[in-house]
Design an enzyme around this catalytic site. Sequence first.
Site, short mmCIF file in Angstrom:
data_model
loop_
_atom_site.label_atom_id
_atom_site.label_comp_id
_atom_site.label_asym_id
_atom_site.label_seq_id
_atom_site.Cartn_x
_atom_site.Cartn_y
_atom_site.Cartn_z
N GLY A 46 0.83 -1.19 0.00
CA GLY A 46 0.00 0.00 0.00
C GLY A 46 0.87 1.25 0.00
O GLY A 46 1.99 1.23 0.52
N GLN A 51 2.81 9.99 1.26
CA GLN A 51 4.15 9.43 1.40
C GLN A 51 5.13 9.87 0.32
O GLN A 51 6.34 9.71 0.47
CB GLN A 51 4.10 7.89 1.42
CG GLN A 51 3.40 7.34 2.65
CD GLN A 51 3.31 5.83 2.59
OE1 GLN A 51 2.38 5.29 2.03
NE2 GLN A 51 4.29 5.16 3.17
N CYS A 93 5.62 -0.14 7.41
CA CYS A 93 5.31 1.01 6.56
C CYS A 93 6.55 1.39 5.74
O CYS A 93 7.66 1.37 6.27
CB CYS A 93 4.88 2.19 7.44
SG CYS A 93 4.50 3.67 6.50
N LEU A 94 6.33 1.73 4.47
CA LEU A 94 7.45 2.12 3.60
C LEU A 94 8.11 3.40 4.10
O LEU A 94 9.27 3.67 3.79
CB LEU A 94 6.95 2.31 2.16
CG LEU A 94 6.36 1.06 1.50
CD1 LEU A 94 5.75 1.41 0.15
CD2 LEU A 94 7.41 -0.04 1.35
N HIS A 135 -4.57 1.67 7.44
CA HIS A 135 -3.21 2.20 7.44
C HIS A 135 -3.05 3.35 6.43
O HIS A 135 -2.49 4.41 6.76
CB HIS A 135 -2.23 1.05 7.13
CG HIS A 135 -0.79 1.42 7.13
ND1 HIS A 135 0.08 0.99 8.11
CD2 HIS A 135 -0.06 2.20 6.30
CE1 HIS A 135 1.29 1.49 7.87
NE2 HIS A 135 1.23 2.22 6.77
N GLU A 136 -3.59 3.15 5.23
CA GLU A 136 -3.47 4.20 4.19
C GLU A 136 -4.34 5.41 4.51
O GLU A 136 -3.96 6.55 4.25
CB GLU A 136 -3.82 3.63 2.80
CG GLU A 136 -2.97 2.44 2.34
CD GLU A 136 -1.48 2.61 2.58
OE1 GLU A 136 -0.95 3.73 2.40
OE2 GLU A 136 -0.81 1.61 2.94
N HIS A 139 -2.46 7.64 6.77
CA HIS A 139 -1.50 8.49 6.04
C HIS A 139 -2.17 9.73 5.49
O HIS A 139 -1.66 10.84 5.60
CB HIS A 139 -0.89 7.72 4.86
CG HIS A 139 0.25 6.82 5.23
ND1 HIS A 139 1.37 7.28 5.88
CD2 HIS A 139 0.46 5.50 5.02
CE1 HIS A 139 2.22 6.26 6.06
NE2 HIS A 139 1.69 5.17 5.55
NI NI Z 1 2.50 3.27 5.54
#
Ligand code: NI
Length: 165
Positions: A46, A51, A93-94, A135-136, A139
């Site tokens: 995701g 991000q 998370c990225l 989660h997204e 963000h």
């Molecule tokens: Ni994330």
Amino acid sequence: MTIRKILKFPHQDLRVKASQVKEFNEELKVLAEDMLETMYDVKGIGLAATQIGIHKQIAVIDISPEKNEPLVIVNPKIEILDASIKEEYEEGCLSVPGFFEKISRPADIKLIYSDLDGVQKEIKPEGLLTKVIHHEMDHLNGKLFVDHISELKRRRIRNKIVKQK
Ligand code: NI
């Protein structure tokens, strides 16, 4: 298509709330393609526009093993159907690379979103997809999964990431 740079915690831009997408144009489609390419490049499941420093309500998701089932969600909204049903999952998370924490989230939800043509859709996600959606959405609201853990743990993660730079 272009691979975009993913911002890392504690970058301040990750704290900006995304604004609603009003125009479903070519630019939005290019953004979605870039986001998918960026996510696949780092083997993520995701990625939210926040991000990559773009503050629009759009996120891409693909939880399929073959990485061939992209889901693009624009202006997403969650409706919690039963707040008493929660599930725990070890999230990563990225933007917080290398760290994983168990986070509890409402599991009985409905997702309302627009597709890239501005057509409104509704799904009743299950399992992993539910967790990724939460989660997204976080963000897009300027939140990170580390906001759900203790201040002490969050500070430790922050210090380790800052040191790695
Ligand atoms: Ni994330």
